[in-house]
Design an enzyme around this catalytic site. Structure first.
Site, short mmCIF file in Angstrom:
data_model
loop_
_atom_site.label_atom_id
_atom_site.label_comp_id
_atom_site.label_asym_id
_atom_site.label_seq_id
_atom_site.Cartn_x
_atom_site.Cartn_y
_atom_site.Cartn_z
N GLU A 82 0.80 -1.22 0.00
CA GLU A 82 0.00 0.00 0.00
C GLU A 82 0.84 1.28 0.00
O GLU A 82 0.33 2.37 -0.26
CB GLU A 82 -0.92 0.02 1.22
CG GLU A 82 -2.06 -0.99 1.16
CD GLU A 82 -3.04 -0.69 0.04
OE1 GLU A 82 -3.27 0.51 -0.27
OE2 GLU A 82 -3.58 -1.64 -0.54
N GLU A 113 7.36 -22.16 7.04
CA GLU A 113 7.78 -21.40 8.22
C GLU A 113 8.84 -22.12 9.03
O GLU A 113 9.51 -21.52 9.86
CB GLU A 113 6.59 -21.08 9.10
CG GLU A 113 6.01 -22.27 9.85
CD GLU A 113 4.89 -21.84 10.79
OE1 GLU A 113 5.03 -22.12 11.99
OE2 GLU A 113 3.91 -21.25 10.33
#
Length: 299
Positions: A82, A113
Site C-alpha cells: 500500500e 515457516e
C-alpha cells in the site's frame, strides 16, 4: 513439557463457544477483539524506536524489510504494497518477504515457516543501515529466526514483532515489539487477536514512518500516485482541502507543475513559481512544511 506461548494456550472464557447461539458467539469474538488496542498501546514506546530507526535508514539510502510466515507474512505483504500508491514510495524501499513465496499469499504453505535457512536466504541482500522487522505471533518461527539472524549478521537493525513476552527470538533482535494478546478465542488461531495486533503495529509503523519522512502535509497525502480515476480526483481534493482554493485554481496549479502534487501545494500556499517551489522542496528533502518555512524566510 514444553511451555506453550500465550497464543497457543486455551482460553477459558471461550471453552463453551461451540454451544453458544450465533449472536453470543459473535459477542465473544468481538469482546476478545476489543482487548487488542490496549496491548498495542503498551508497545508504543518500543514501536516508536523502530519507527525512528526506519526513518534514519530510509533517509540514509537504506531499506526496510518485513519477514514473516503464514498470516503474519501476508499482513506484511499487504502493508508494504500500500505504500507506493498512498505515499509514492519508490520500489524496493519497503520489501515484504513471505515464507513460501508469492504462492503462499493465496494458499497456505505451512511447512515453509519451519525453514531457518529460507529466512536467511530471503534476507541475503540486507545491508548495514537497513531495518528488518520479523513478524512471528509465537515469537519462535524458524523462518523469522533466519531473517533476524541475517539482519544481525549484516549489521542491520533487527526488530521482532511478536505476541509473546518470552519470545525465544527476542535474543536475535535489537528491539522487541510485544503485544501480549493472550490465548485466542479458538486456540492457536493467531489470525484473530494476534493477527489484529500485528496489523495495527504494521499500519502504525508504516504510517508513522511516512509522516516522519514528510510524505504528508498536515494529515493529507502529498505524494499520492494517481494511477486511477479515484486517485486523480484525490489529488484535486487534497489541494482544495489544504489551500481552500476552488477546483479550477487547483487544476491550473497541477497543470503548471506537470501533475505533481507537492509543488502545486507549495505554489498555492505561497504564490511561488513552480520552479521556485521545486527548488525549495529539494532543499527541504521534500518536506512541505520545511519548504514553506524556507520560502517564508526569503525577501
Amino acid at each position: 513439557m514444553t511451555t506453550l506461548p500465550p497464543t497457543e494456550r486455551r482460553n477459558p472464557a471461550t471453552a463453551d463457544i461451540d454451544l453458544l447461539p450465533t449472536l453470543d458467539l459473535l459477542r465473544a469474538v468481538n469482546a476478545a477483539d476489543a482487548e487488542v488496542p490496549a496491548t498495542v498501546a503498551r508497545a508504543l514506546p518500543v514501536l516508536a524506536e523502530a519507527v525512528d530507526a526506519a526513518v534514519a535508514a530510509l533517509r540514509g539510502g537504506g531499506r526496510v524489510h518485513y519477514a514473516g510466515a503464514g498470516s503474519s507474512g501476508r499482513y506484511a505483504v499487504l502493508d508494504a504494497a500500500e505504500l507506493a500508491p498512498t505515499y509514492g514510495l519508490e520500489p524496493g524501499r519497503f520489501t515484504a518477504h513471505l515464507a513460501g513465496g508469492a504462492g503462499a499469499l493465496a494458499r497456505a504453505v505451512e511447512g515453509a515457516e519451519d525453514s531457518e535457512p529460507d529466512g536467511r536466504s530471503a534476507l541475503a541482500e540486507v545491508e548495514a543501515g537497513d531495518v528488518v522487522l520479523g513478524l512471528a505471533a509465537s515469537g519462535r518461527t524458524p523462518y523469522v529466526a533466519g531473517a533476524l539472524a541475517a539482519a544481525r549478521g549484516a549489521g542491520a537493525t533487527a526488530v521482532l514483532v511478536s505476541c509473546n513476552p518470552q519470545a525465544p527470538l527476542a535474543d536475535l533482535a535489537d528491539l522487541h515489539i510485544c503485544t501480549d494478546t493472550g490465548p485466542e478465542v479458538v486456540t492457536g488461531s493467531t489470525r484473530m487477536k494476534a493477527g489484529s495486533a500485528q496489523k495495527l503495529v504494521l499500519h502504525s509503523f508504516s504510517t508513522a514512518v511516512m509522516v516522519r519522512l514528510g510524505r504528508t502535509w498536515s494529515n493529507l497525502m502529498t505524494e499520492v500516485a494517481a494511477t486511477n480515476a479515484k486517485l486523480v480526483g484525490r489529488k484535486l481534493t487534497i489541494l482544495t482541502q489544504a489551500t481552500g482554493a476552488d477546483e479550477e485554481t487547483c487544476r491550473a496549479a497541477l497543470r503548471a507543475t506537470g501533475g505533481e502534487l507537492k509543488p502545486a501545494l507549495v505554489v498555492l500556499l505561497t504564490g511561488a513559481t513552480p520552479t521556485a517551489a521545486r527548488v525549495a522542496l529539494r532543499a527541504a528533502d521534500g518536506v512541505v512544511r520545511a519548504a514553506l518555512a524556507e520560502l517564508a524566510r526569503r525577501p
